[in-house]
Design a protein around this motif. Sequence first.
Motif, PDB file in Angstrom:
ATOM      1  N   ASP A   1       0.830  -1.203   0.000  1.00 21.38           N
ATOM      2  CA  ASP A   1       0.000   0.000   0.000  1.00 21.38           C
ATOM      3  C   ASP A   1       0.865   1.254   0.000  1.00 21.38           C
ATOM      4  N   ALA A   2       0.203   2.410   0.040  1.00 16.68           N
ATOM      5  CA  ALA A   2       0.915   3.685  -0.058  1.00 16.68           C
ATOM      6  C   ALA A   2       1.844   3.928   1.116  1.00 16.68           C
ATOM      7  N   HIS A   3       1.623   3.215   2.236  1.00 18.35           N
ATOM      8  CA  HIS A   3       2.462   3.368   3.411  1.00 18.35           C
ATOM      9  C   HIS A   3       3.555   2.303   3.491  1.00 18.35           C
TER      10      HIS A   3
ATOM     11  N   ARG B   1       3.124  -0.984   3.531  1.00 12.39           N
ATOM     12  CA  ARG B   1       2.706  -2.214   4.216  1.00 12.39           C
ATOM     13  C   ARG B   1       2.263  -3.269   3.202  1.00 12.39           C
TER      14      ARG B   1
END
Length: 386
Positions: free
Chosen positions: A111-113, A115
Amino acid sequence: MHNILTQKLRDLDAYPKINEDFYKRTFSGGVVTLVSTIIMFFLFFFELSSYLHTVTETTLVVDTSRGGTLHINFNVTFPEIPCTILSVDAEDISGERHFDIRHDIVKTRVDAHGRMIEAKKDGIGAPKIEKPLQKHGGRLEHNEEYCGSCYGAETSDDHCCNSCEEVREAYRKKGWALTNMDLIDQCEREGFFQKIHEEKGEGCNINGFLEVNKVVGTFHFIPGKTFHMTEFSFDDLFAVQKDNYNISHRIHRLAFGDYFPGAVNPLDGVPWLQETTSGSYQYFLKVVPTIYTDAKQRTIHSNQFSVTEHFKNSESGRYQTIPGVFFYYDLSPVKVNYTEKRMSFLHFMTNVCAIIGGTFTVAGIVDSFVYHGQKAMKKKVQKKFG
C-alpha cells in the motif's frame, strides 16, 4: 658402567646450576620479571587466538569452466507500480528469451504506506460467466465446447485462445501490437483492467529467483507485458505501457548464487528515487565466479559482482525508451578462490616456545643492562665522594 653413563649425561647438561649462595635478587630484576611475564602471557593468548581462528587465503585463477547456469536471487520493491502490470523478462546472448516469467516468483501488493497487503503467485484468475464469446463471434451455448477467438492471430483453423494471456501470446508470436485490450472478451472476463484500477496507487514487492545460462545476458522489471523483442533491445509493448511510470525502487537483495562467509552484495538495501520524467534505470554488472572452501574442505560455488548505474530519460518518437529497471550482466574471465586455513598444532607449539624463550632472553638482557648500569653508577658516586 652406570656411573660412567651418568657422568657423560651430566657433561651434556646445557643448563649448569649455580649455587643459591651466589644468587642476588634485586628490585629492578623483580620489575623486569613482572613486565616480561605480562608480555609473555599477552603474546601467548594472542597466539592462542590465532590458532583457534581460521585465516582466509585468496587466489586468482583463469576461469576455464564451460556451460552451467547462474542462480539469480532478487527481492525488489516498486512503491509506485501495481503488481498486475509488473513483469519480469530475461534474455541472453545465446538467443534464449523468457517473457513475463512467473515460476519461482512471488508478488506482494504494497500500500501507499509500504505495508504488505497480500502475497500471490503471478497471474490473473478467470471468473466463470454464463456465455463467453466464441471464436465464430457468437456466445457459448449449452453443452458447446468453448473455443475463444484469437482476434485474427490464429495460426490454424482450430487455434483457440481461451484466456487473455493466450490472446497476448498469439499476437506476440505474430509480431503484432495488441491495442484496445479493453475490447478483448477474455481480458474483460478476467478483469485485467479492473484489477489495474483496483490496485491504483499501490506498489509491488517482487521476490524470487531466476536460473539463467552462464553467458552474457539481461533481466529486467517493466510495467506491462513484453510484446516483441529483438536481441538486447525492445521494439514495441502493449498499449498499457505507453504512459509514464514512476520506476522508483528499492533493492532489498540481489545475489548471484549462494551466500558464503564474507560475501558482500553491493546493491543490497540500495534505494533509487525517480525525480525526473519516465525512463529506464540501468545496472551494468560484472559477475566474478567465486569458490569458497572452508577449513573442513566444504566447497561453496557462488559469484560476486561489481556494478555501475545509469538512468536513461524517455525519448520522443517511435523508439522511445521503455520505462523499467534493467540489469545487464557480464562474466569475468577470472575466478576467485577463497580457502580457509587453520594453523597447525606444531606451528602453534613452535610459536609458543619462541615466545617464552624470546621473552626470557630479552628480559635477561634488559635486566643485565639495568643491573650493571646501576652498579656502575654506584661506583662512580662512591669514587666521587671518596
